[in-house]
Write a protein that holds these residues in place. Structure first.
Motif, PDB file in Angstrom:
ATOM      1  N   ARG A 124      23.224  44.069  99.399  1.00  0.00           N
ATOM      2  CA  ARG A 124      23.577  43.485 100.695  1.00  0.00           C
ATOM      3  C   ARG A 124      24.003  42.025 100.570  1.00  0.00           C
ATOM      4  O   ARG A 124      24.876  41.570 101.308  1.00  0.00           O
ATOM      5  CB  ARG A 124      22.410  43.616 101.674  1.00  0.00           C
ATOM      6  N   LEU A 125      23.400  41.279  99.639  1.00  0.00           N
ATOM      7  CA  LEU A 125      23.848  39.895  99.484  1.00  0.00           C
ATOM      8  C   LEU A 125      25.304  39.855  99.019  1.00  0.00           C
ATOM      9  O   LEU A 125      26.060  38.943  99.393  1.00  0.00           O
ATOM     10  CB  LEU A 125      22.962  39.132  98.490  1.00  0.00           C
ATOM     11  N   GLY A 126      25.697  40.846  98.245  1.00  0.00           N
ATOM     12  CA  GLY A 126      27.101  40.909  97.828  1.00  0.00           C
ATOM     13  C   GLY A 126      28.031  41.047  99.018  1.00  0.00           C
ATOM     14  O   GLY A 126      29.130  40.469  99.043  1.00  0.00           O
ATOM     15  N   VAL A 127      27.599  41.819 100.028  1.00  0.00           N
ATOM     16  CA  VAL A 127      28.401  41.941 101.258  1.00  0.00           C
ATOM     17  C   VAL A 127      28.511  40.580 101.930  1.00  0.00           C
ATOM     18  O   VAL A 127      29.585  40.179 102.397  1.00  0.00           O
ATOM     19  CB  VAL A 127      27.775  42.981 102.208  1.00  0.00           C
ATOM     20  N   TYR A 146      23.548  33.121 104.019  1.00  0.00           N
ATOM     21  CA  TYR A 146      22.438  34.064 104.127  1.00  0.00           C
ATOM     22  C   TYR A 146      22.328  34.716 105.504  1.00  0.00           C
ATOM     23  O   TYR A 146      21.421  35.507 105.736  1.00  0.00           O
ATOM     24  CB  TYR A 146      21.125  33.353 103.768  1.00  0.00           C
ATOM     25  N   THR A 147      23.204  34.338 106.416  1.00  0.00           N
ATOM     26  CA  THR A 147      23.149  34.944 107.765  1.00  0.00           C
ATOM     27  C   THR A 147      24.526  35.431 108.233  1.00  0.00           C
ATOM     28  O   THR A 147      24.661  35.883 109.361  1.00  0.00           O
ATOM     29  CB  THR A 147      22.623  33.921 108.795  1.00  0.00           C
ATOM     30  N   PHE A 186      19.034  36.973 105.460  1.00  0.00           N
ATOM     31  CA  PHE A 186      18.062  36.776 104.381  1.00  0.00           C
ATOM     32  C   PHE A 186      17.283  35.504 104.716  1.00  0.00           C
ATOM     33  O   PHE A 186      17.688  34.397 104.360  1.00  0.00           O
ATOM     34  CB  PHE A 186      18.781  36.642 103.033  1.00  0.00           C
ATOM     35  N   ASP A 187      16.173  35.694 105.402  1.00  0.00           N
ATOM     36  CA  ASP A 187      15.437  34.538 105.902  1.00  0.00           C
ATOM     37  C   ASP A 187      14.841  33.698 104.787  1.00  0.00           C
ATOM     38  O   ASP A 187      14.581  32.503 104.971  1.00  0.00           O
ATOM     39  CB  ASP A 187      14.317  34.998 106.848  1.00  0.00           C
ATOM     40  N   HIS A 217      16.605  29.605  94.649  1.00  0.00           N
ATOM     41  CA  HIS A 217      17.867  29.191  95.271  1.00  0.00           C
ATOM     42  C   HIS A 217      19.053  29.608  94.413  1.00  0.00           C
ATOM     43  O   HIS A 217      18.948  29.719  93.194  1.00  0.00           O
ATOM     44  CB  HIS A 217      17.925  27.670  95.440  1.00  0.00           C
ATOM     45  N   LEU A 218      20.174  29.784  95.056  1.00  0.00           N
ATOM     46  CA  LEU A 218      21.436  29.822  94.342  1.00  0.00           C
ATOM     47  C   LEU A 218      21.963  28.393  94.248  1.00  0.00           C
ATOM     48  O   LEU A 218      21.496  27.492  94.946  1.00  0.00           O
ATOM     49  CB  LEU A 218      22.452  30.709  95.076  1.00  0.00           C
TER      50      LEU A 218
END
Lengths: 391, 204
Positions: free
Chosen positions: B192-195, B125-126, B131-132, B153-154
């Motif tokens: 953005r999480l995909g990146v 996440y960082t 993604f805090d 959560h994932l």
């Protein structure tokens, strides 16, 4: 005496007997350390000790050095007569054997209890490493990508401590550890994968000149920033068309940018199809290894059974060949005998001709004969007196 | 020419592996847009049982229908994960009671081991965007579709500190399933999480 299996018994008898002026030992094997020491003690006690051999004894020597590999193990370097079959083993069992050429030979022993021994015929040398390697880190610099990821994985899985900086966007890096701290007190080698290492080129140069190791993959080696460090030029990249990575020789299937021409002082250490696939060069006090491969990760992912381990081992060899090695001295076992024939020369001098041994034996025989003759003469004198009735 | 990142979608014999055809192009666009990572402009589809799977150390798997892998697919997946590959699975149903979730998590358990909750402080996440609060919520979760839950959560299978399987019930396959040019209508790019997933796979 001719030394057979009972030399120790014979030496004990000699030691217990009244001191002799001379002692000659005619041997059929290289004396071991205990036998040598015993003879040297007799020599120090006043006996003139000499030796000769029934035939030419094999000159055997063994050196054991720790491998630059976190998995441990040692490299045993052996000197022995040309074409001799050498058996290598430890206290537990034989490990391997090899036939030596004129240059001697080396064998890597991944796991063994020390000391190691090598045997040629009835001669044996025994040695243990007097040093152990101090752990140092490896720094990986490059762009985010499969090569960097899997080089790091291979080294870490082998036990190396890895710091890394992988560039993923302008001004954004993914870092691990403290890759900016380049000095030989903590870093053994730097791996520069590509142009993302350019910004560290001057610091890497200083690190190498002070004794550090550097591994260059083709893109980095071709950058102007690294020309002064590279082992050679970088030829056009080519990919074999007909070989799959799963083949038995997976590096043959990797894309390759051959190293050509080699710079002055550089030496080729791996060839593929007549072209240089890896080369080494000394820069200042450090070493540089230049590779022709930039997709070694395909070997790990697509290779046949055992390719992951082979990939790890190969990267460890590459890093070990370049790495700054720091040693810590360890206690040496007194039970070693690394060069028994040389030690025999050092202890007792060069062998004397067998003729001398015969002469020595004759002198001992003469003394016994004279004693016997004297006894016989005294007995005859006593008998003569009795027959003549003399008192 | 250095090797570039190629986005690969896994084709499996059962189910509807091609349920999110716009996702690859959208994520390729995002990787090219935000990073300097060399990326292939087009993705590939790779059969799970094919030796070619090993050419793509990150693969994406999604669907709505039950996933029952063949023996060859199971062996190939286990080998792929052992070698260092990373599998990203997204439940296109967004439904923990759905057949996709039940069957694919069973297959993951057989190939790699049980999934565990991935802490929202995980480097995933960082590693690029921050993604805090963990994985961003999707519009499908907010709309009450599927299981009507917002998954906080994932899930993941982690080996040696590294994610080998990343599993989502958040239905990113729907969230990211649009033409890349339409990003301009979003105040915040929802891919953005995909990146981060791509950057994590390429660097960890």
């Amino acid at each position: 005496m001719v030394a057979q299996n009972g030399l120790a018994v014979a030496l004990a008898a000699w030691t217990a007997a009244p001191p002799a002026d001379t002692l000659h030992v005619h041997v059929d094997h290289v004396l071991d350390g205990q036998e040598r020491d015993w003879l040297r003690a007799l020599s120090s006690a006043g006996t003139t000790v000499s030796w000769s051999a029934r035939s030419t004894l094999p000159a055997l020597a063994l050196e054991v050095q720790p491998r630059d590999d976190p998995m441990g193990g040692v490299t045993a370097r052996v000197a022995a007569p040309r074409s001799a079959r050498v058996q290598v083993g430890d206290a537990a069992s034989p490990i391997d054997s090899m036939v030596l050429d004129a240059r001697g030979g080396a064998i890597t022993v991944p796991i063994a209890s020390q000391p190691l021994s090598v045997r040629v015929g009835s001669s044996q040398a025994t040695a243990a490493s007097a040093d152990s390697l101090l752990a140092r880190r490896v720094v990986v610099l490059g762009r985010g990508g499969w090569e960097g990821k899997f080089v790091i994985a291979a080294l870490e899985e082998r036990g190396w401590l890895v710091d890394a900086r992988l560039a993923v966007a302008p001004g954004i890096d993914v870092t691990q550890g403290t890759p900016e701290m380049l000095d030989t007190s903590r870093v053994a080698a730097v791996i520069a994968l590509d142009s993302a290492a350019d910004r560290d080129a001057s610091r890497i140069g200083a690190f190498v000149r002070s004794g550090g190791g550097l591994v260059l993959e083709p893109e980095a080696a071709g950058r102007p920033a690294f020309v002064g460090l590279a082992a050679g030029g970088v030829a056009r990249r080519e990919r074999p068309a007909s070989i799959t990575v799963a083949d038995a020789a997976p590096r043959r299937a990797l894309a390759m940018s051959a190293i050509a021409p080699l710079h002055a002082g550089a030496v080729a250490i791996e060839w593929r199809d007549g072209r240089v696939a890896a080369a080494a060069r000394r820069v200042g006090a450090g070493r540089v290894i230049q590779l022709a491969y930039d997709e070694s990760w395909r070997w790990r992912m697509s290779g046949g059974e055992g390719s992951m381990e082979a990939h790890r081992r190969w990267w460890t060899q590459v890093v070990g060949a370049a790495a700054y090695q720091a040693f810590a001295h360890t206690a040496t076992s007194s039970a070693t005998d690394a060069a028994p024939l040389a030690s025999l020369y050092a202890a007792l001098g060069a062998p004397r001709p067998a003729l001398d041994a015969g002469a020595t034996a004759e002198r001992h025989g003469l003394h016994l004969w004279m004693i016997f003759a004297l006894g016989a003469m005294l007995l005859a004198e006593w008998g003569s007196r009795r027959l003549r009735g003399a008192p | 020419m250095v090797s570039e990142f190629v986005f690969a979608t896994v084709q499996y014999e059962s189910g509807d592996w091609d349920s999110a055809p716009l996702v690859p192009a959208n994520l390729i666009d995002s990787v090219a847009r935000y990073t300097s990572i060399p990326v292939s402009p087009t993705g590939v589809i790779v059969p799970l049982s094919s030796p070619d799977l090993m050419r793509y150390p990150l693969v994406y798997l999604t669907g709505h229908l039950p996933v029952r892998l063949s023996d060859a697919e199971r062996r190939s997946l286990a080998r792929y994960l052992d070698r260092g590959g990373m599998l990203f699975v997204d439940d296109h149903n967004h439904d923990v009671d759905g057949q996709f979730h039940k069957t694919v998590t069973d297959e993951i358990r057989r190939a790699a081991g049980p999934l565990v909750e991935l802490p929202n402080t995980h480097p995933l996440y960082t590693t690029f965007f921050h993604f805090d609060d963990g994985p961003p919520t999707t519009s499908q979760e907010l709309n009450g579709w599927g299981d009507n839950l917002v998954h906080r959560h994932l899930m993941a299978v982690v080996r040696g500190g590294r994610i080998v399987v990343l599993y989502s019930n958040k239905d990113y396959s729907s969230e990211w399933g649009y033409h890349p040019e339409n990003k301009r209508f979003l105040s915040v790019d929802n891919t953005r999480l995909g990146v981060n997933i791509v950057v994590y796979a390429l660097t960890r």
